[in-house]
Design an enzyme around this catalytic site. Structure first.
Site, PDB file in Angstrom:
ATOM      1  N   CYS A 118       0.810  -1.230   0.000  1.00  8.65           N
ATOM      2  CA  CYS A 118       0.000   0.000   0.000  1.00  8.65           C
ATOM      3  C   CYS A 118       0.839   1.276   0.000  1.00  8.65           C
ATOM      4  O   CYS A 118       0.321   2.359  -0.258  1.00  8.65           O
ATOM      5  CB  CYS A 118      -0.953  -0.004   1.184  1.00  8.65           C
ATOM      6  N   HIS A 246      -3.286   7.145   2.244  1.00 12.90           N
ATOM      7  CA  HIS A 246      -3.708   5.820   1.789  1.00 12.90           C
ATOM      8  C   HIS A 246      -4.987   5.459   2.553  1.00 12.90           C
ATOM      9  O   HIS A 246      -5.090   5.715   3.751  1.00 12.90           O
ATOM     10  CB  HIS A 246      -2.608   4.795   2.068  1.00 12.90           C
ATOM     11  N   ASN A 276     -10.038  -0.141   0.132  1.00 10.18           N
ATOM     12  CA  ASN A 276      -8.585  -0.028   0.094  1.00 10.18           C
ATOM     13  C   ASN A 276      -8.101  -0.493  -1.289  1.00 10.18           C
ATOM     14  O   ASN A 276      -8.192  -1.681  -1.611  1.00 10.18           O
ATOM     15  CB  ASN A 276      -7.998  -0.907   1.209  1.00 10.18           C
TER      16      ASN A 276
HETATM   17  N1  ACO Z   1     -17.629  -9.219   9.668  1.00  6.86           N
HETATM   18  C1  ACO Z   1     -18.015  -9.501  10.929  1.00  6.86           C
HETATM   19  N2  ACO Z   1     -17.150  -9.786  11.917  1.00  6.86           N
HETATM   20  C2  ACO Z   1     -15.841  -9.797  11.604  1.00  6.86           C
HETATM   21  C3  ACO Z   1     -15.371  -9.532  10.307  1.00  6.86           C
HETATM   22  C4  ACO Z   1     -16.325  -9.237   9.332  1.00  6.86           C
HETATM   23  N3  ACO Z   1     -15.985  -8.965   8.058  1.00  6.86           N
HETATM   24  N4  ACO Z   1     -14.032  -9.609  10.295  1.00  6.86           N
HETATM   25  C5  ACO Z   1     -13.655  -9.926  11.544  1.00  6.86           C
HETATM   26  N5  ACO Z   1     -14.749 -10.041  12.343  1.00  6.86           N
HETATM   27  C6  ACO Z   1     -14.808 -10.374  13.766  1.00  6.86           C
HETATM   28  C7  ACO Z   1     -13.569 -11.096  14.245  1.00  6.86           C
HETATM   29  O1  ACO Z   1     -13.694 -12.480  14.030  1.00  6.86           O
HETATM   30  C8  ACO Z   1     -13.568 -10.734  15.715  1.00  6.86           C
HETATM   31  O2  ACO Z   1     -14.486 -11.554  16.392  1.00  6.86           O
HETATM   32  P1  ACO Z   1     -14.184 -12.080  17.894  1.00  6.86           P
HETATM   33  O3  ACO Z   1     -14.087 -10.843  18.723  1.00  6.86           O
HETATM   34  O4  ACO Z   1     -15.363 -12.930  18.182  1.00  6.86           O
HETATM   35  O5  ACO Z   1     -12.889 -12.816  17.786  1.00  6.86           O
HETATM   36  C9  ACO Z   1     -14.104  -9.311  15.753  1.00  6.86           C
HETATM   37  O6  ACO Z   1     -14.808  -9.143  14.507  1.00  6.86           O
HETATM   38  C10 ACO Z   1     -13.042  -8.250  15.857  1.00  6.86           C
HETATM   39  O7  ACO Z   1     -12.005  -8.542  14.921  1.00  6.86           O
HETATM   40  P2  ACO Z   1     -10.724  -7.623  14.776  1.00  6.86           P
HETATM   41  O8  ACO Z   1      -9.801  -8.206  13.748  1.00  6.86           O
HETATM   42  O9  ACO Z   1     -10.150  -7.339  16.137  1.00  6.86           O
HETATM   43  O10 ACO Z   1     -11.412  -6.308  14.198  1.00  6.86           O
HETATM   44  P3  ACO Z   1     -10.815  -4.866  14.025  1.00  6.86           P
HETATM   45  O11 ACO Z   1     -11.627  -3.893  14.743  1.00  6.86           O
HETATM   46  O12 ACO Z   1      -9.315  -4.846  14.261  1.00  6.86           O
HETATM   47  O13 ACO Z   1     -11.038  -4.574  12.465  1.00  6.86           O
HETATM   48  C11 ACO Z   1      -9.739  -4.568  10.409  1.00  6.86           C
HETATM   49  C12 ACO Z   1     -10.425  -5.424  11.485  1.00  6.86           C
HETATM   50  C13 ACO Z   1     -10.779  -3.749   9.721  1.00  6.86           C
HETATM   51  C14 ACO Z   1      -9.018  -5.477   9.437  1.00  6.86           C
HETATM   52  C15 ACO Z   1      -8.696  -3.612  11.096  1.00  6.86           C
HETATM   53  O14 ACO Z   1      -7.929  -4.351  12.019  1.00  6.86           O
HETATM   54  C16 ACO Z   1      -7.758  -2.919  10.127  1.00  6.86           C
HETATM   55  O15 ACO Z   1      -8.172  -2.049   9.381  1.00  6.86           O
HETATM   56  N6  ACO Z   1      -6.444  -3.234  10.185  1.00  6.86           N
HETATM   57  C17 ACO Z   1      -5.403  -2.503   9.452  1.00  6.86           C
HETATM   58  C18 ACO Z   1      -5.408  -2.826   7.983  1.00  6.86           C
HETATM   59  C19 ACO Z   1      -4.247  -2.093   7.309  1.00  6.86           C
HETATM   60  O16 ACO Z   1      -4.012  -0.924   7.512  1.00  6.86           O
HETATM   61  N7  ACO Z   1      -3.450  -2.830   6.500  1.00  6.86           N
HETATM   62  C20 ACO Z   1      -2.289  -2.247   5.872  1.00  6.86           C
HETATM   63  C21 ACO Z   1      -2.557  -1.878   4.483  1.00  6.86           C
HETATM   64  S1  ACO Z   1      -3.040  -3.247   3.510  1.00  6.86           S
HETATM   65  C22 ACO Z   1      -1.701  -3.697   2.512  1.00  6.86           C
HETATM   66  O17 ACO Z   1      -0.611  -3.211   2.623  1.00  6.86           O
HETATM   67  C23 ACO Z   1      -1.941  -4.748   1.497  1.00  6.86           C
END
Ligand code: ACO
Length: 319
Positions: A118, A246, A276
């Protein structure tokens, strides 16, 4: 050196959160609250190189005498993690099409791809800027083109809701004045297991991410990188007209705004419509901000990104 013009290619097919509810165990409410995303675009026909070419053609449609610019262009860098081939590079594929279409006698010569997930577009601008500085040519083409739909596991609800396809382009122009005020580029290769896409035979080829761990590091890295470019150029948060970040997660951007004391209103955000789009997100967002007249010549803008590698970077420039 300055940004002469921008362009973008946005696929037609819209994939909404409601569409995703039918594919994986998720909900529109969860996706909106946790990411800010409402829909994303999916490319069904064009390759990554074809999308890159479309974005470039869009940029060229905004300048006089595009053939003259192409004949005076040092090279093309395409930032992508989703190339059509390992080689030839996406940039070479784009150059080949340009030679044919414009009947170029002196086509762009330094053509290669950059893989920094990214952050790819920031890395690409940094390289193009430094190459052009030491050249007799006047222009450099920098493209971010991504087709993440082909490396996404559509059964994995933790990743498939995040990404979309798109391409964006900028053309750099060398002149008497240098509008690029400061750069901060970084990487830390110790975190492979948090975010990666395998390409070895015995593994599946899909993107894998431990999102919540990446989340924390993304906030820290983006905030510190933004503060570094400001400090290097002796500028303050209030001097900035727009941050073009980004687009990974609206919650990341809110926390980065708090940490850097740059009001969230100054962050250009289109994640709700595009998700994204990795290396394409910054040029696509910049193109949109320019088309909406939000950014004008001489405005101070800050580009910033974080991604797999880990990689990150920021650029402070006068538009
Ligand atoms: N729908 C419903 N529930 C979900 C989903 C979904 N799509 N995805 C995960 N959950 C659940 C999980 O299983 C978890 O359940 P649990 O509490 O029972 O275990 C709960 O939701 C919370 O999951 P988290 O992973 O802790 O959720 P979070 O609030 O962290 O959000 C996300 C996830 C959106 C991926 C976030 O962590 C994020 O944006 N991370 C950074 C991404 C990023 O910046 N990446 C770098 C760039 S990408 C690249 O370089 C290719």
């Amino acid at each position: 050196m300055k940004i002469l013009t921008c362009g973008a290619y946005i696929p037609n097919k819209v994939l909404t959160n409601l569409d995703l509810e039918k594919i994986v165990d998720t909900s529109d409410k969860w996706i909106k609250e946790r990411t800010g995303i409402e829909e994303r675009r999916i490319e069904e026909e064009k390759s990554t190189a074809s999308m890159a070419l479309e974005a470039l053609e869009n940029a060229l449609s905004k300048v006089d005498n595009p053939k003259n610019i192409l004949e005076n262009t040092l090279g093309i860098i395409v930032a992508t993690s989703t190339p059509d081939y390992l080689f030839p590079s996406t940039a070479c594929l784009v150059q080949g099409k340009l030679i044919e279409k414009y009947n170029l006698k002196n086509p762009p010569q330094v053509c290669f791809d950059i893989l920094a997930a990214c952050s790819g577009f920031i890395y690409a601008i940094y390289n193009a800027y430094n190459l052009l500085k030491h050249s007799e040519k006047k222009y450099f083409i920098v493209i971010g083109s991504e087709k993440y739909s082909k490396i996404i596991n559509w059964k994995d609800r933790t990743t498939c809701i995040l990404f979309g396809d798109a391409a964006g382009c900028t053309i750099l122009e060398k002149g008497d004045q240098d509008n690029f005020l400061s750069f901060d580029i970084g990487s830390d290769g110790r975190y492979k297991n948090l975010l990666y896409v395998p390409c070895v035979d015995d593994q599946d080829k899909y993107l894998k991410m431990k999102g919540n761990e990446v989340f924390k590091i993304a906030i820290r890295s983006l905030s510190s990188s933004i503060l570094k470019v400001l400090k290097k150029a002796n500028k303050k948060p209030e001097d900035i007209s727009y941050v073009i970040p980004h687009q990974a997660n609206i919650r990341i951007l809110k926390l980065v705004a708090e940490r850097t004391k740059i009001p969230l209103e100054k962050f250009f955000i289109n994640i709700e419509r595009l998700g994204n789009t990795s290396a394409a997100s910054i040029p696509v967002a910049m193109n949109e901000a320019i088309e909406k007249n939000l950014i004008k010549r001489d405005d101070l803008i800050l580009l910033t990104a974080f991604g797999g590698g880990f990689t990150w970077g920021s650029i402070l420039l006068k538009f």
